[in-house]
Design a protein around this motif. Structure first.
Motif, PDB file in Angstrom:
ATOM      1  N   SER A   7      -5.065   7.544  -1.179  1.00  0.00           N
ATOM      2  CA  SER A   7      -4.600   6.498  -0.639  1.00  0.00           C
ATOM      3  C   SER A   7      -4.001   6.517   0.661  1.00  0.00           C
ATOM      4  CB  SER A   7      -3.479   5.872  -1.700  1.00  0.00           C
ATOM      5  OG  SER A   7      -3.925   5.546  -2.949  1.00  0.00           O
ATOM      6  N   ALA A   8      -3.074   7.626   0.843  1.00  0.00           N
ATOM      7  CA  ALA A   8      -2.471   7.845   2.082  1.00  0.00           C
ATOM      8  C   ALA A   8      -3.280   8.117   3.225  1.00  0.00           C
ATOM      9  CB  ALA A   8      -1.698   9.393   1.784  1.00  0.00           C
ATOM     10  N   ARG A   9      -4.601   8.848   2.938  1.00  0.00           N
ATOM     11  CA  ARG A   9      -5.759   9.175   3.927  1.00  0.00           C
ATOM     12  C   ARG A   9      -6.101   7.527   4.296  1.00  0.00           C
ATOM     13  NH1 ARG A   9      -6.700  11.707   7.777  1.00  0.00           N
ATOM     14  NH2 ARG A   9      -6.053  13.516   6.687  1.00  0.00           N
ATOM     15  N   SER A  10      -6.455   6.772   3.359  1.00  0.00           N
ATOM     16  CA  SER A  10      -6.894   5.526   3.626  1.00  0.00           C
ATOM     17  C   SER A  10      -6.071   4.507   4.594  1.00  0.00           C
ATOM     18  CB  SER A  10      -7.107   4.602   2.403  1.00  0.00           C
ATOM     19  OG  SER A  10      -7.524   3.164   2.593  1.00  0.00           O
ATOM     20  N   PHE A  11      -4.671   4.995   4.266  1.00  0.00           N
ATOM     21  CA  PHE A  11      -3.525   4.221   5.046  1.00  0.00           C
ATOM     22  C   PHE A  11      -3.704   4.711   6.562  1.00  0.00           C
ATOM     23  CE2 PHE A  11       0.530   3.138   6.832  1.00  0.00           C
ATOM     24  CZ  PHE A  11       0.993   1.813   6.136  1.00  0.00           C
ATOM     25  N   VAL A  12      -3.496   5.878   6.613  1.00  0.00           N
ATOM     26  CA  VAL A  12      -3.661   6.391   8.152  1.00  0.00           C
ATOM     27  C   VAL A  12      -4.874   6.332   8.834  1.00  0.00           C
ATOM     28  CG1 VAL A  12      -3.762   8.810   8.923  1.00  0.00           C
ATOM     29  CG2 VAL A  12      -2.036   8.715   7.338  1.00  0.00           C
ATOM     30  N   ASN A  13      -5.843   6.076   7.977  1.00  0.00           N
ATOM     31  CA  ASN A  13      -7.170   5.650   8.783  1.00  0.00           C
ATOM     32  C   ASN A  13      -7.084   4.163   9.361  1.00  0.00           C
ATOM     33  OD1 ASN A  13      -8.293   7.966   8.398  1.00  0.00           O
ATOM     34  ND2 ASN A  13      -9.609   7.331   6.685  1.00  0.00           N
ATOM     35  N   ASP A  14      -6.502   3.487   8.406  1.00  0.00           N
ATOM     36  CA  ASP A  14      -5.987   1.878   8.685  1.00  0.00           C
ATOM     37  C   ASP A  14      -5.126   1.542   9.724  1.00  0.00           C
ATOM     38  OD1 ASP A  14      -8.471   1.665   7.160  1.00  0.00           O
ATOM     39  OD2 ASP A  14      -7.063   0.665   5.483  1.00  0.00           O
ATOM     40  N   ASN A  15      -4.053   2.612   9.965  1.00  0.00           N
ATOM     41  CA  ASN A  15      -3.151   2.497  10.867  1.00  0.00           C
ATOM     42  C   ASN A  15      -2.876   3.583  12.152  1.00  0.00           C
ATOM     43  OD1 ASN A  15      -1.107  -0.033   9.522  1.00  0.00           O
ATOM     44  ND2 ASN A  15      -2.241   1.184   8.069  1.00  0.00           N
ATOM     45  N   ARG A  59       0.880  -1.432  -0.154  1.00  0.00           N
ATOM     46  CA  ARG A  59      -0.090  -0.063  -0.169  1.00  0.00           C
ATOM     47  C   ARG A  59       0.960   1.263   0.205  1.00  0.00           C
ATOM     48  NH1 ARG A  59      -4.560  -0.305   4.513  1.00  0.00           N
ATOM     49  NH2 ARG A  59      -5.271   1.773   3.594  1.00  0.00           N
ATOM     50  N   ILE A  60       1.955   1.389   0.926  1.00  0.00           N
ATOM     51  CA  ILE A  60       2.788   2.444   0.876  1.00  0.00           C
ATOM     52  C   ILE A  60       3.500   2.562  -0.440  1.00  0.00           C
ATOM     53  CG2 ILE A  60       4.703   3.361   1.990  1.00  0.00           C
ATOM     54  CD1 ILE A  60       3.928   1.863   4.603  1.00  0.00           C
ATOM     55  N   ASN A  61       3.966   1.393  -1.021  1.00  0.00           N
ATOM     56  CA  ASN A  61       4.592   1.580  -2.258  1.00  0.00           C
ATOM     57  C   ASN A  61       3.764   1.935  -3.444  1.00  0.00           C
ATOM     58  OD1 ASN A  61       6.916   0.746  -1.265  1.00  0.00           O
ATOM     59  ND2 ASN A  61       6.862  -1.503  -1.740  1.00  0.00           N
ATOM     60  N   GLY A  62       2.332   1.714  -3.138  1.00  0.00           N
ATOM     61  CA  GLY A  62       1.367   2.196  -4.264  1.00  0.00           C
ATOM     62  C   GLY A  62       1.223   3.593  -4.225  1.00  0.00           C
ATOM     63  N   ILE A  63       1.384   4.233  -2.865  1.00  0.00           N
ATOM     64  CA  ILE A  63       1.404   5.493  -2.684  1.00  0.00           C
ATOM     65  C   ILE A  63       2.562   6.245  -3.631  1.00  0.00           C
ATOM     66  CG2 ILE A  63       1.424   7.678  -1.208  1.00  0.00           C
ATOM     67  CD1 ILE A  63       0.004   5.797   0.947  1.00  0.00           C
ATOM     68  N   GLU A  69       2.074   6.169  -7.320  1.00  0.00           N
ATOM     69  CA  GLU A  69       1.124   7.310  -7.654  1.00  0.00           C
ATOM     70  C   GLU A  69       2.010   8.619  -7.827  1.00  0.00           C
ATOM     71  OE1 GLU A  69      -3.220   6.256  -6.603  1.00  0.00           O
ATOM     72  OE2 GLU A  69      -1.999   5.975  -4.754  1.00  0.00           O
ATOM     73  N   LEU A  70       2.663   8.910  -6.805  1.00  0.00           N
ATOM     74  CA  LEU A  70       3.572  10.216  -6.814  1.00  0.00           C
ATOM     75  C   LEU A  70       4.405  10.146  -7.826  1.00  0.00           C
ATOM     76  CD1 LEU A  70       3.954  10.559  -2.831  1.00  0.00           C
ATOM     77  CD2 LEU A  70       2.609  12.110  -4.455  1.00  0.00           C
ATOM     78  N   ASN A  71       4.995   9.106  -7.974  1.00  0.00           N
ATOM     79  CA  ASN A  71       6.213   8.922  -9.434  1.00  0.00           C
ATOM     80  C   ASN A  71       5.243   9.365 -10.544  1.00  0.00           C
ATOM     81  OD1 ASN A  71       8.663   8.328  -8.085  1.00  0.00           O
ATOM     82  ND2 ASN A  71       7.754   6.388  -7.711  1.00  0.00           N
ATOM     83  N   ASN A  72       4.076   8.673 -10.532  1.00  0.00           N
ATOM     84  CA  ASN A  72       3.415   9.231 -11.844  1.00  0.00           C
ATOM     85  C   ASN A  72       2.815  10.316 -11.778  1.00  0.00           C
ATOM     86  OD1 ASN A  72       4.140   6.443 -12.929  1.00  0.00           O
ATOM     87  ND2 ASN A  72       2.358   5.572 -11.770  1.00  0.00           N
ATOM     88  N   GLY A  73       2.738  11.001 -10.910  1.00  0.00           N
ATOM     89  CA  GLY A  73       2.302  12.554 -10.987  1.00  0.00           C
ATOM     90  C   GLY A  73       0.843  12.291 -10.566  1.00  0.00           C
ATOM     91  N   THR A  74       0.419  11.524  -9.906  1.00  0.00           N
ATOM     92  CA  THR A  74      -1.410  11.485  -9.671  1.00  0.00           C
ATOM     93  C   THR A  74      -1.349  11.845  -8.156  1.00  0.00           C
ATOM     94  OG1 THR A  74      -1.098   8.814  -9.387  1.00  0.00           O
ATOM     95  CG2 THR A  74      -1.835  10.079 -11.493  1.00  0.00           C
TER      96      THR A  74
END
Length: 721
Positions: free
Chosen positions: A27-35, A8-12, A15-20
């Motif tokens: 994705s970051a907000r979802s990770f923070v909510n789950d952790n 999940r972190i690598n996915g974030i 997305e940043l590498n791809n400029g999205t």
């Protein structure tokens, strides 16, 4: 490590590498909510609010000339937040980072107390000269012990540190480059920055490494920083504009570009360490051990004591032994001079000492006062052994520690003559000239060997980014080097990889560089496709482009001939060999290959006279005889062919296939029993139980010479019954 959360972190980050930015924020907000157990500041919420304002501003139709830069700034801010979140997650869930965080908590680290500790250590060591006797010894132990504890903790603190701000980067850059900082400390800090940036890219840490490389006068420190910033590219993160600008500025100096290319080459020797170890163990050590009555000294190889009866029973035995010994020893030394890591095999077995449980010790420059080897060096001070280790080389620091610890544990049990040998300079192998030891290439080689041992042998290595694995090894293709002087070294690097048979690296480089109108790159592509990928059709495409660019290029013509041959286009192959012969009519290798291609194309008449001429000029050439025999058989001159096959089979250079072809000749002559006998020897040599596959492969040739499919089936059975 929880693979799901890591993905999940690598996915974030992807997305940043791809400029999205929007997708990465969600994705970051979802990770923070789950952790929620991870400690977060308000930065994510601030980024979200700023992005909403940006979206709202655009929605209202306002034109914003700063939109691009604001978007880029928000992307960098989110990257830093994600990187910090990643490190927080690792320190709770990944053993290496958990251990490092625990060790880092033993000391408080502020810029003031770090600077004070490093400067006071240098002052305390200088003051030791005023002490004498036992008091000096005890005080020295205390000073080095306290400082080592501090540096071990600081090393780990940097590894698990979050993203630095510019003031922190400036502080550490000045600290590392300061003349009041001990050289060992400066190098240790540089290694800590390397591990930190490799596993969690931090633009400010990267810039520190780059600046230390560009500014340091100490070659060891300079090269550590160089390897550090290049290896940081293993972090696989986006190329910040800040990094791209800094790297491109540095690469305006062609020397920097050349060092990058040299580093890529030197890494190949690290990867070959285990292969080289096998070569030494298999081909060199048996000869050295067999002649253990010989001494290796600085001035050469001498005998301990001659057996007066040896030459009576075996005249010349001692001279032959000496020659073999020198040859084997020289082979090993030549490997080392060429860059091979000849000591990896032996020292890799000496990394189980508790000393290597501490990660910083893998990167620590060797010094006698290291508190964790002090008890070991005490028993060795009666000999010049340690001075030899330090001064002679050619061991990396990690191996110096290994050697010291290993020898100290057995030295008290060694016989007197062995102790005397260890005390001699010759005991440690070749002596390195001081100028050679201080050369950038040599210093870098030792650093790479330290790094390779760590990433190959450290217990928790699997939890870290590895610059030597297939994914990261070919750093030369990183986007940061695009449109720089590094590109000029690409053709040379390709041929280096070809020479060392590194298919993966060659493939990685060529996949990025098509070749365009660069003759060397087109040639490299052709060689790769033909020799490594085994795709002759693709090779033909590149080589035809090269031949059009440079008509008459001998290498291109030769490879085109081979490519067409391997693709079954024998007439085309012969035509290219013919072009080679037009340029060099006396080239016997090209002549023989031309005849082989003609023969495979069934142009036997065109080949036969050339083959007769070659046989006269090279009467003992088995390859010529082999092609001549087949060509005569193709012409239906079986009796003449048989004479040549008999010569082949009687020679020491006979090949397995010669029995098969000689069997064909007997068969076509009607000597079935002789054919069965030769086919049987072929099967035995092949460790097979049938020649069915060979008959299938040569079916067209045999059919044209009067044999039927039924004949072939019966022959297969004749051999078995």
């Amino acid at each position: 490590m929880d693979n799901k959360e890591t993905r999940r972190i690598n996915g974030i980050l992807d997305e940043l590498n791809n400029g999205t930015l929007g997708g990465a924020l969600r994705s970051a907000r979802s990770f923070v909510n789950d952790n929620p157990q991870l400690i977060y500041g308000e930065e994510l919420e601030n980024i979200e609010n700023d992005y909403r304002l940006m979206l709202d501003y655009m929605k209202r139709g306002f034109s914003d000339p700063q939109r691009e830069s604001i978007y880029a700034n928000l992307t960098v801010r989110l990257y830093k937040f994600t990187a910090d979140m990643h490190m927080a997650y690792r320190t709770q869930n990944v053993q290496f980072f958990t251990d490092a965080a625990r060790k880092a908590m033993r000391k408080p680290f502020t810029t003031d107390n770090v600077k004070a500790e490093l400067e006071s250590f240098v002052a305390d060591v200088a003051m030791l000269s005023l002490e004498t006797g036992p008091q000096r010894t005890e005080k020295s132990k205390e000073i080095y012990k306290r400082h080592n504890d501090f540096m071990q903790a600081l090393f780990c603190n940097i590894i698990v540190s979050r993203q630095w701000n510019e003031s922190e980067a400036v502080f550490y850059e000045e600290l590392i480059l300061s003349p009041t900082t001990d050289s060992v400390d400066a190098q240790l800090l540089t290694s800590a920055l390397t591990l930190a940036a490799m596993n969690n890219m931090d633009a400010n840490k990267f810039i520190v490494l780059l600046n230390v490389y560009l500014k340091a006068s100490d070659e060891k420190l300079r090269q550590k920083a160089f390897v550090g910033w290049v290896f940081s590219l293993s972090s696989e993160t986006m190329a910040f504009p800040k990094l791209e600008q800094a790297v491109h500025e540095a690469l305006k100096d062609i020397k920097v570009a050349n060092e990058i290319a040299d580093l890529q080459k030197q890494m190949v020797f690290c990867l070959n360490a285990e292969h080289d170890t096998d070569t030494i163990r298999r081909d060199i050590m048996p000869e050295l051990m067999k002649n253990n009555n010989l001494n290796i000294t600085r001035s050469g190889i001498t005998e301990k004591e001659e057996d007066p009866m040896a030459d009576v029973f075996d005249p010349g035995a001692s001279e032959r032994a000496m020659e073999k010994m020198e040859e084997s020893f020289q082979k090993m030394m030549n490997m080392q001079k060429a860059g091979s890591d000849i000591y990896f095999g032996g020292f890799s077995q000496m990394k189980r000492f508790p000393f290597f449980y501490n990660v910083a010790n893998w990167f620590c420059p060797f010094y006698l006062e290291h508190p964790e080897i002090e008890s070991s060096t005490r028993g060795l001070k009666e000999t010049p052994l340690l001075a030899n280790i330090l001064n002679n080389g050619p061991f990396c620091d990690s191996d110096k520690y290994s050697f010291t610890l290993a020898v100290s544990s057995v030295i008290s049990h060694l016989p007197a003559n062995m102790k005397e040998m260890l005390g001699s300079q010759e005991a440690l192998g070749p002596i390195m000239d001081k100028d050679d030891q201080n050369s950038p290439a040599y210093v870098r080689r030792m650093i790479l060997q330290d790094m390779y041992r760590f990433f190959r042998l450290f217990q928790q290595r699997g939890q870290l980014a590895n610059p030597f694995d297939a994914k990261h090894f070919t750093f030369i293709v990183n986007a940061l080097f695009d449109n720089t002087a590094v590109s000029e070294s690409i053709p040379d690097l390709c041929f280096f990889m070809i020479k060392h048979k590194n298919k993966e690296a060659l493939e990685s480089i060529l996949s990025k560089y098509d070749g365009g109108n660069d003759a060397k790159l087109l040639l490299a592509h052709g060689i790769y496709e033909l020799n490594f990928a085994k795709r002759p059709v693709k090779a033909i495409g590149y080589l035809e482009r090269l031949e059009a660019l440079e008509p008459g290029n001998k290498r291109a013509l030769s490879l085109l001939a081979r490519s067409h041959f391997e693709n079954g286009e024998y007439e085309r192959s012969a035509s290219y060999y013919g072009k080679l012969l037009e340029q060099d009519p006396e080239n016997k290798t090209a002549t023989l290959n031309y005849c082989v291609a003609l023969s495979k194309a069934e142009k036997y008449d065109a080949a036969i006279n050339l083959l007769y001429k070659l046989d006269i000029e090279m009467p003992d050439s088995m390859p010529v005889i082999r092609v001549l025999a087949w060509t005569l058989m193709g012409l239906g001159k079986y009796g003449q062919a048989e004479k040549y096959y008999n010569r082949l089979l009687a020679s020491e250079d006979a090949e397995t296939g010669d029995w098969l072809n000689a069997g064909y000749c007997d068969w076509l002559r009607g000597n079935v029993a002789d054919a069965v006998n030769k086919f049987g020897k072929f099967i035995e040599a092949q460790k097979s139980d049938s020649i069915t596959e060979e008959l299938r492969n040569d079916k067209d040739f045999l059919t044209k010479h009067g044999l039927t499919e039924t004949d072939m089936r019966i022959m297969s059975d004749l051999i078995l019954f």
